[in-house]
Structure formats: structure tokens, C-alpha cells
Design a protein around this motif. Structure first.
Motif, short mmCIF file in Angstrom:
data_model
loop_
_atom_site.label_atom_id
_atom_site.label_comp_id
_atom_site.label_asym_id
_atom_site.label_seq_id
_atom_site.Cartn_x
_atom_site.Cartn_y
_atom_site.Cartn_z
N LEU A 123 15.93 2.54 7.45
CA LEU A 123 15.00 2.51 7.19
C LEU A 123 14.62 3.59 8.49
O LEU A 123 14.43 3.28 9.79
N THR A 124 13.41 4.40 8.30
CA THR A 124 12.94 5.38 9.46
C THR A 124 10.99 5.25 8.79
O THR A 124 11.13 5.68 8.33
N LYS A 125 10.47 5.20 10.06
CA LYS A 125 9.26 5.38 9.75
C LYS A 125 8.17 6.54 10.85
O LYS A 125 8.63 6.46 12.07
N CYS A 126 7.45 6.80 10.37
CA CYS A 126 6.50 7.66 11.07
C CYS A 126 4.90 8.16 10.84
O CYS A 126 4.21 7.46 10.29
N GLY A 141 0.57 -1.61 -0.06
CA GLY A 141 -0.02 -0.05 -0.29
C GLY A 141 0.48 0.73 -0.09
O GLY A 141 0.32 2.51 0.20
N TRP A 142 2.14 0.87 -0.39
CA TRP A 142 3.21 2.20 0.23
C TRP A 142 3.23 3.02 -1.48
O TRP A 142 3.49 2.47 -2.85
N ILE A 145 14.78 7.99 -0.42
CA ILE A 145 13.12 7.66 -1.45
C ILE A 145 12.27 7.33 0.09
O ILE A 145 12.48 7.11 1.01
N LEU A 146 11.54 8.27 -0.54
CA LEU A 146 10.41 8.61 0.06
C LEU A 146 9.10 8.55 0.26
O LEU A 146 8.30 8.21 -1.29
N LEU A 147 8.28 7.53 1.54
CA LEU A 147 7.41 6.60 0.61
C LEU A 147 5.73 7.19 1.39
O LEU A 147 6.22 7.44 3.01
N ILE A 148 4.98 6.76 1.75
CA ILE A 148 3.52 7.52 2.44
C ILE A 148 2.83 6.53 1.86
O ILE A 148 2.29 5.70 1.07
N ARG A 149 1.92 6.00 2.99
CA ARG A 149 0.86 5.26 2.81
C ARG A 149 -0.51 5.72 3.41
O ARG A 149 -1.07 6.17 4.59
N ARG A 150 -1.65 5.80 2.98
CA ARG A 150 -3.46 5.97 3.76
C ARG A 150 -3.40 4.72 4.81
O ARG A 150 -2.71 3.41 4.97
N THR A 151 -3.95 5.21 5.58
CA THR A 151 -3.93 4.44 7.26
C THR A 151 -5.57 4.32 7.45
O THR A 151 -5.87 4.00 8.25
N GLU A 188 0.56 7.85 6.56
CA GLU A 188 1.44 7.76 7.52
C GLU A 188 2.71 7.36 6.03
O GLU A 188 2.68 7.70 5.28
N ALA A 189 4.50 7.48 6.70
CA ALA A 189 5.84 7.72 5.65
C ALA A 189 6.56 6.75 6.27
O ALA A 189 6.44 6.86 7.34
N SER A 190 7.59 5.90 5.21
CA SER A 190 8.28 6.15 5.43
C SER A 190 9.75 6.23 4.18
O SER A 190 9.78 7.07 3.39
N LEU A 191 10.87 6.23 5.32
CA LEU A 191 12.16 7.23 4.44
C LEU A 191 13.30 6.05 4.82
O LEU A 191 13.58 5.81 5.68
#
Length: 376
Positions: free
Chosen positions: A297-300, A235-236, A369-375, A288-291
Motif C-alpha cells: 500500500l502506498t499513499k500520496c 471516507g475512501w 486498486i486506486l482509492l481517493i478521499r476528500r481532505t 488524497e490517494a491510496s494505491l
């Protein structure tokens, strides 16, 4: 003169037996000889002195020429230093060339999309007209009114011509017959439903990277790279993809606002979907985001981007896990080399060669590399 006196005295002492006249004559002869020798020595000394003066003059001229040549050499060095390109200017020129190439590729892509949209628009209009006609046939069980009217007019004209030719006045009644419709005809006339683009990446997918068309309400559809991974799930949406030592991201603020690059599933194809799209996506729905970066790798758990008037500030990033240097900080505005809003004394966007939300604890990174995903 002292030597002359000594010589005369010596001669007097050595030759006592000589007569006074002879002695005086001999002394005079010796004195004259000494005078000649002294004169000769003085002439030689004068010649040597003249040579010394000449050497000093030549030395002075050589010294002056040396100074002049040294000054010219210094001037040449200064001019050479001015002619030598500075590293920053070379990097800026390379970045500009790369930027122009990227813009050319982006324009080619946009031209292709416009051509497709133009052809699709024509087909869509024709398709809608056909659907309207078929719907009227199904609803009324007869051809569209416009066609019936045309047929009536043709029949009336033909009837009038026949009447004039026979010199008779008749009232011609035109009757329209109903066109029977069958179940098979109705099945053929059903409208085909065209699936609309989704507003999010799929929650599950068979491949690591897939291309999907996304549409934000009120905007045109656009392609995104939907990403899935065992560590972070599916879903990213990949929104920022930068590889090491690249100049493709050294761009002005307007490019970052509208997005750039060729979106694909290749790891080395660099692109950014655009700040305005990020704002529209994250301000309407929870994300939400992952970097991915050099250190890992870091997530918020939240990711909300403000609008243009706010400088596309990071309104909310929530809590993050997986590293002590996220590279993102709440309240940070987006910065580029031509719009420095990072709060640092240095222009980090120009120094590092790309635009980003540079915070006070930002560390140097090569890959981003920045990724976002619906929550929801």
C-alpha cells in the motif's frame, strides 16, 4: 595381348617336343579362345558400365525428387507458421471479446438506469404539479385558480341554460366560498424533502464496503464503492479496481474517459469511474490517494487529475509514503493501447494489457486498486 604372348611362350617352352605346325595350330587355338574370353569380358564390362550409368541416372532422379520434396516441405512449414496464430493476436482477440462483453453489460446497466430515470421523471413531474396545487391551496385558502375558473364557467353555463329555458333574463352572480383549512390539512400539505446525493463518501461507515450515490455539480448522479479500513480509515472512494490476469482493462481511450464496469462491493468486480469524473472531482475539491498493488500500500497526500486537453495528466500527487514504487508520477499522462503517451519506447499499455499513468520507474503489477478521499 601381353597375357597372350606369355601364354604362347609358355606353351612353346613346355611343349618343345611338339612340331612347329602343331605348335602354331595350338597357339592359334589358344589365341582364339583368349579372344573369345576377352570379348565376353568386354561385353560383361559394358553391361556393368551400362548398369552403373543407369544407377547414376536413377540416383540423379531420386536426388532431384528429394530436393523437390524438401522444397515443398519448407513451403509447407512457412505456410504452417503463417497459419499459426501469434500469442499477441490471441491475447488481443481475447481482450476484444472481453471488452465486448463488458460493453454489453454496461449498456444493459445504462438501459436499466434510463428506464428508471424515465419513470422517475414522470413521477417527479406529477409530484411537482401536486406540490404546486397544494402550495396554492395552503397559500390562498382556496382551490387553484384554474379549478375555480372551471367551476365558475360550469355554473355560468348552467345559469344561462336555466335562463333561456324560462325565457327570463336574470343576472346570475356566482360566488366562490372560501375553503376553510385546518391545522391537520396544513400538515398533510407540507412538501416532503427529498435528500440529494452527496458529493463525497461518508467519513465513517459500519461496513468495509458500501454503495453510495455521488453527484458532481452539473452532472448526473453515479454509484461509487465507499471503502473503510483499519489501516487507512474511512471516507475512501474506490475509483479503479483491477484484479490479476484480467483482460477487462484492455480498452480504448474513450472507454477510460467515460468509465466502465459494474460498480459493486465485490472484490473481484472490476470497474473504473472514468477519467472525466476523476478530473471533475479532484480539480474542484482537495483529494488524497491510496494505491493497493502487489507490493503493498502506498499513499500520496495530493491527487489532482487534469482535463482531456492535458491528456488527464497527474497535475499534483504531493508526497507519498509506504513504498518506493508508487506507480504514479507527477506530470505523467494517461496511456492506453490506442493512445500511447507514456514516453517509453514500448507501448506499455498494450504490453501489460491495461491503461494507466505509466512513469519511467513503473514496475509490473497484477492487482491495482486506486482509492481517493476528500481532505477538506
Amino acid at each position: 595381348m601381353i597375357l597372350l604372348v606369355i601364354f604362347l611362350c609358355g606353351s612353346f617352352l613346355i611343349s618343345p617336343s611338339l612340331g612347329s605346325e602343331d605348335l602354331v595350330s595350338q597357339c592359334q587355338s589358344n589365341y582364339l579362345d583368349l579372344l573369345r574370353k576377352h570379348s565376353s569380358l568386354q561385353e560383361k564390362n559394358l553391361e556393368k558400365y551400362a548398369q552403373i550409368i543407369q544407377c547414376q541416372r536413377v540416383h540423379s532422379e531420386v536426388q532431384n525428387k528429394y530436393t523437390e520434396v524438401l522444397q515443398k516441405l519448407n513451403d509447407c512449414n512457412v505456410k504452417y507458421d503463417k497459419l499459426q496464430p501469434k500469442p499477441l493476436e490471441v491475447d488481443t482477440l481475447r481482450a476484444f471479446i472481453t471488452q465486448q462483453k463488458e460493453e454489453i453489460e454496461l449498456l444493459k446497466y445504462q438501459i436499466g438506469e434510463l428506464k428508471e430515470k424515465c419513470e422517475l421523471g414522470k413521477l417527479t413531474s406529477q409530484f411537482r404539479e401536486d406540490i404546486a396545487k397544494l402550495a396554492e391551496i395552503v397559500k390562498n385558502g382556496e382551490p387553484p385558480r384554474s379549478e375555480v375558473a372551471n367551476n365558475d364557467n360550469q355554473e355560468n353555463i348552467q345559469a344561462a341554460e336555466n335562463t333561456n329555458s324560462n325565457n327570463k333574463t336574470e343576472t346570475v352572480e356566482v360566488k366562490t366560498e372560501e375553503i376553510p383549512t385546518t391545522q391537520e390539512d396544513n400538515s398533510r400539505n407540507q412538501t416532503k424533502v427529498i435528500p440529494q446525493p452527496s458529493d463525497r463518501c461518508p467519513e465513517s461507515q459500519d461496513y468495509r464496503d458500501i454503495l453510495q450515490e455521488i453527484q458532481i455539480p452539473g452532472t448526473s448522479p453515479f454509484k461509487v464503492n465507499c471503502f473503510a479500513d483499519e489501516d487507512i480509515g474511512s471516507g475512501w472512494m474506490v475509483v479503479y479496481n483491477k484484479v490479476s490476469f484480467s483482460f477487462a482493462f484492455s480498452r480504448p481511450y474513450e472507454d477510460y474517459e467515460r468509465g466502465f464496469g459494474e460498480v459493486s462491493t465485490k472484490a473481484d468486480d472490476e470497474f473504473f469511474i472514468g477519467l472525466e469524473r476523476l478530473h471533475l472531482l479532484t480539480s474542484e475539491k482537495p483529494y488524497e490517494a491510496s494505491l493497493y498493488y502487489d507490493e503493498g500500500l502506498t499513499k500520496c497526500d495530493h491527487f489532482v487529475v487534469g482535463n482531456r486537453s492535458e491528456g488527464y495528466v497527474l497535475r499534483n500527487i504531493g508526497w507519498y509514503t509506504g513504498g518506493s514504487t508508487m506507480g504514479l508520477s507527477q506530470g505523467t499522462k494517461f496511456s492506453t493501447f490506442d493512445r500511447d503517451e507514456d514516453g517509453h519506447a514500448d507501448n506499455l499499455a498494450m504490453k501489460k494489457g491495461y491503461g494507466w499513468w505509466f512513469d519511467q520507474n513503473y514496475t509490473r503489477t497484477k492487482n491495482l486498486i486506486l482509492l481517493i478521499r476528500r481532505t477538506d
